[in-house]
Design a protein around this motif. Structure first.
Motif, PDB file in Angstrom:
ATOM      1  N   ARG A 170      -0.118 -14.042   0.182  1.00  0.00           N
ATOM      2  CA  ARG A 170      -0.070 -13.094   1.290  1.00  0.00           C
ATOM      3  C   ARG A 170       1.055 -13.494   2.239  1.00  0.00           C
ATOM      4  O   ARG A 170       1.233 -14.686   2.530  1.00  0.00           O
ATOM      5  CB  ARG A 170      -1.401 -13.073   2.045  1.00  0.00           C
ATOM      6  CG  ARG A 170      -2.578 -12.544   1.236  1.00  0.00           C
ATOM      7  CD  ARG A 170      -3.809 -12.337   2.126  1.00  0.00           C
ATOM      8  NE  ARG A 170      -4.315 -13.564   2.721  1.00  0.00           N
ATOM      9  CZ  ARG A 170      -5.254 -14.338   2.202  1.00  0.00           C
ATOM     10  NH1 ARG A 170      -5.799 -14.022   1.021  1.00  0.00           N
ATOM     11  NH2 ARG A 170      -5.671 -15.423   2.834  1.00  0.00           N
ATOM     12  N   ARG A 227      -1.379  -6.824   1.817  1.00  0.00           N
ATOM     13  CA  ARG A 227      -1.353  -5.483   2.399  1.00  0.00           C
ATOM     14  C   ARG A 227      -2.561  -5.195   3.292  1.00  0.00           C
ATOM     15  O   ARG A 227      -2.439  -4.533   4.332  1.00  0.00           O
ATOM     16  CB  ARG A 227      -1.281  -4.456   1.263  1.00  0.00           C
ATOM     17  CG  ARG A 227      -1.098  -3.021   1.683  1.00  0.00           C
ATOM     18  CD  ARG A 227      -0.755  -2.154   0.475  1.00  0.00           C
ATOM     19  NE  ARG A 227      -1.708  -2.320  -0.612  1.00  0.00           N
ATOM     20  CZ  ARG A 227      -1.360  -2.618  -1.883  1.00  0.00           C
ATOM     21  NH1 ARG A 227      -0.097  -2.770  -2.201  1.00  0.00           N
ATOM     22  NH2 ARG A 227      -2.282  -2.749  -2.812  1.00  0.00           N
ATOM     23  N   ALA A 228      -3.742  -5.692   2.927  1.00  0.00           N
ATOM     24  CA  ALA A 228      -4.961  -5.363   3.686  1.00  0.00           C
ATOM     25  C   ALA A 228      -4.888  -5.839   5.126  1.00  0.00           C
ATOM     26  O   ALA A 228      -5.523  -5.238   6.009  1.00  0.00           O
ATOM     27  CB  ALA A 228      -6.189  -5.963   2.992  1.00  0.00           C
ATOM     28  N   GLY A 237      -7.982  -1.386   4.603  1.00  0.00           N
ATOM     29  CA  GLY A 237      -7.568  -2.695   5.076  1.00  0.00           C
ATOM     30  C   GLY A 237      -8.692  -3.433   5.768  1.00  0.00           C
ATOM     31  O   GLY A 237      -9.872  -3.103   5.609  1.00  0.00           O
ATOM     32  N   THR A 258       5.188  -0.672  -1.729  1.00  0.00           N
ATOM     33  CA  THR A 258       3.894  -1.264  -2.069  1.00  0.00           C
ATOM     34  C   THR A 258       3.669  -1.422  -3.569  1.00  0.00           C
ATOM     35  O   THR A 258       2.581  -1.809  -3.983  1.00  0.00           O
ATOM     36  CB  THR A 258       2.750  -0.416  -1.482  1.00  0.00           C
ATOM     37  OG1 THR A 258       2.857   0.930  -1.977  1.00  0.00           O
ATOM     38  CG2 THR A 258       2.799  -0.408   0.034  1.00  0.00           C
ATOM     39  N   SER A 279       0.229  -6.181  -2.983  1.00  0.00           N
ATOM     40  CA  SER A 279      -1.190  -6.331  -3.321  1.00  0.00           C
ATOM     41  C   SER A 279      -1.978  -6.444  -2.025  1.00  0.00           C
ATOM     42  O   SER A 279      -1.424  -6.783  -0.981  1.00  0.00           O
ATOM     43  CB  SER A 279      -1.425  -7.572  -4.188  1.00  0.00           C
ATOM     44  OG  SER A 279      -1.002  -8.743  -3.512  1.00  0.00           O
ATOM     45  N   ASP A 280      -3.267  -6.155  -2.121  1.00  0.00           N
ATOM     46  CA  ASP A 280      -4.102  -6.249  -0.921  1.00  0.00           C
ATOM     47  C   ASP A 280      -4.224  -7.684  -0.431  1.00  0.00           C
ATOM     48  O   ASP A 280      -4.269  -7.935   0.772  1.00  0.00           O
ATOM     49  CB  ASP A 280      -5.489  -5.673  -1.195  1.00  0.00           C
ATOM     50  CG  ASP A 280      -5.497  -4.158  -1.230  1.00  0.00           C
ATOM     51  OD1 ASP A 280      -4.579  -3.551  -0.640  1.00  0.00           O
ATOM     52  OD2 ASP A 280      -6.403  -3.576  -1.848  1.00  0.00           O
ATOM     53  N   SER A 281      -4.306  -8.621  -1.379  1.00  0.00           N
ATOM     54  CA  SER A 281      -4.384 -10.037  -1.016  1.00  0.00           C
ATOM     55  C   SER A 281      -3.191 -10.745  -1.643  1.00  0.00           C
ATOM     56  O   SER A 281      -2.056 -10.291  -1.513  1.00  0.00           O
ATOM     57  CB  SER A 281      -5.719 -10.634  -1.468  1.00  0.00           C
ATOM     58  OG  SER A 281      -5.839 -11.980  -1.027  1.00  0.00           O
TER      59      SER A 281
END
Length: 498
Positions: A170, A227-228, A237, A258, A279-281
């Motif tokens: 991240r 991203r979250a 998020g 993204t 990625s979200d994480s």
């Protein structure tokens, strides 16, 4: 077959038994190759071109958790893929300058990524969990006008250099965060992560600090995961304040992507700052990247150099292989070593693009891990496999499986602590099990997660003033060496180093 260790007296006795016995023990045809490799290394060392000039650009490569055994194992793993085994070398192992770096911090013998990365990018050792604040700074660090230690990126921006951050973790994670944020606690990645006392003191979460970064003309490029932390809960998020930081970034004539397709469509010649959140994480491990819509570390590195090198005043870039650390914490050596191959490929991509007469490249780790490399495996034994030892009494015979005192096989790589404690009952290990990508190496001490190591880490340098990097050095000295290589004053009121 239960193979025991051969003591020095036994081996010496074989040699003293006569010429015939000695002949059976000599290297089978490789001695000339070994000699020539050593002579070639000598020639390279004697021909090293010392570059005393000031650096224009700096690339700091950090493999999070890259202990020295990790380098050794990654070298052999790469050799298994390339077909040259133990003689294989990683791209950065050809760098002319090396050092051992001491990683303790102000409150721990075994440090975390926040404090060790802070040392690398600010020149200050600090306490565990702290992001680019001094060891004696607490809630006062959040007050307006607080005397915070400037980072490499902040100092570079003040001097008109372009700056970039690339990570497979991240972007708000400890190592990348140290370059643009100042936070008392590394876990304050989004506003929903913060403690009430921090909010009351005016502290700002790490993701919001990236958006608000205003030194110089701002960071030109930040690529990674997380991203979250930039999106509100209503949009998938974790932010509780309702802010969509990606939209806010774009509203200021900046570009956000993204996915891999969006990234690959970018033109490095375009002038707008780029935020890539893939990625979200954390981004996928390299071994799993084909299943994710994400660019490789080498792709991100190449784009970053192409983008930043357009600045005539130079640039500072940090590239992190963040997930080597995560694989080690899980005692999954396979993913640690495959992510090391991706790290090596990123460095190779950089070397293809830069002029070493003007670009200093430093490769190091923030800290190590407890992975061990042992057991007397024979040459050519798979680095992830069970230990099979060559028998010096019978040269040329197949190496035999080595067993412990209870008659059970074991692997070359293991961990001092972690979740998969070595068992002395049940089915013994077999090659198919230990070579599987999801296999977790055995440990000696049971913990839910493997820990960092306090051992020194290695540093490799090439380019202008790389010869200054050598010997045994404090981790925060790395920042001062980089600053001096760029010709920056040692303090704001001092003259530049010649």
């Amino acid at each position: 077959m239960h193979i025991k260790s051969f003591g020095p007296a036994v081996v010496l006795g074989v040699f003293l038994a006569g010429a015939a016995s000695a002949a059976t023990l000599q290297d089978t045809g490789n001695d000339g190759d070994n000699w020539q490799r050593a002579r070639a290394e000598l020639d390279r060392r004697m021909a090293v071109d010392v570059r005393p000039q000031q650096a224009r650009n700096v690339i700091l490569f950090i493999a999070d958790g890259m202990s020295i055994p990790t380098i050794s194992a990654a070298r052999i793993y790469g050799g298994e893929q390339a077909g040259d085994g133990e003689t294989h070398t990683l791209s950065f192992e050809a760098f002319p300058s090396t050092a051992l770096v001491r990683t303790y911090n102000t409150d721990a013998q075994v440090a975390d990524s926040a404090s060790t990365a802070t040392a690398l990018v600010t020149g200050h050792k600090t306490r565990s969990g702290a992001i680019s604040v001094r060891a004696d700074q607490f809630l006062d660090a959040c007050a307006p006008g607080a005397d915070l230690p400037p980072t490499l990126v902040e100092l570079a921006e003040r001097r008109g250099l372009a700056t970039g951050i690339v990570s497979t973790a991240r972007l708000t994670h400890a190592t990348p965060a140290t370059l643009y944020a100042h936070s008392l606690i590394r876990s304050w990645e989004a506003d929903s992560d913060m403690r009430p006392e921090g909010v009351a003191a005016g502290c700002v979460d790490i993701a919001a600090q990236l958006l608000a970064f205003d030194e110089g003309d701002g960071i030109e490029l930040a690529l990674g995961g997380g991203r979250a932390r930039f999106l509100p809960e209503a949009e998938g998020g974790v932010r509780a304040d309702g802010r969509n930081l990606i939209a806010e970034w774009q509203a200021n004539d900046r570009v956000a992507v993204t996915d891999a397709a969006g990234f690959r469509a970018l033109d490095p010649a375009a002038g707008a700052p780029v935020l890539g959140l893939f990625s979200d994480s954390h981004m996928a491990y390299e071994a799993d990247r084909s299943e994710a819509d994400e660019p490789s570390l080498a792709e991100m590195t190449a784009f970053a150099i192409d983008r930043l090198s357009r600045n005539e005043d130079g640039y500072v870039l940090m590239v992190e292989a963040g997930r080597v650390d995560h694989a080690h914490h899980a005692t999954n050596a396979y993913r640690a070593l495959t992510d090391m191959q991706a790290f090596d490929a990123a460095i190779a991509a950089a070397l293809e693009r830069v002029d070493l007469d003007e670009t200093l490249i430093v490769v190091t780790a923030d800290h190590g891990h407890t992975m061990t490399f042992s057991g007397y495996p024979g040459r050519g034994n798979p680095i992830l496999g069970l230990v099979r030892r060559a028998n010096p009494y019978e040269p040329g015979t197949e190496p035999q499986l080595t067993l412990d005192e209870t008659g059970r096989p074991y692997t070359t790589l293991g961990y001092q602590n972690g979740p998969n404690v070595r068992a002395h009952e049940g089915e013994p290990l077999d090659e198919e099990t230990v070579m599987a990508p999801d296999y977790l190496q055995e440990t000696a001490v049971e913990l839910s997660n493997e820990t960092h190591s306090g051992a020194d880490v290695a540093l490799y340098a090439t380019g202008p003033r790389a010869h200054w990097f050598g010997g045994s050095i404090e981790q925060n000295t790395v920042f001062h060496l980089i600053s001096a290589a760029l010709g920056w004053p040692r303090d704001e009121d001092e003259t530049a180093v010649e």
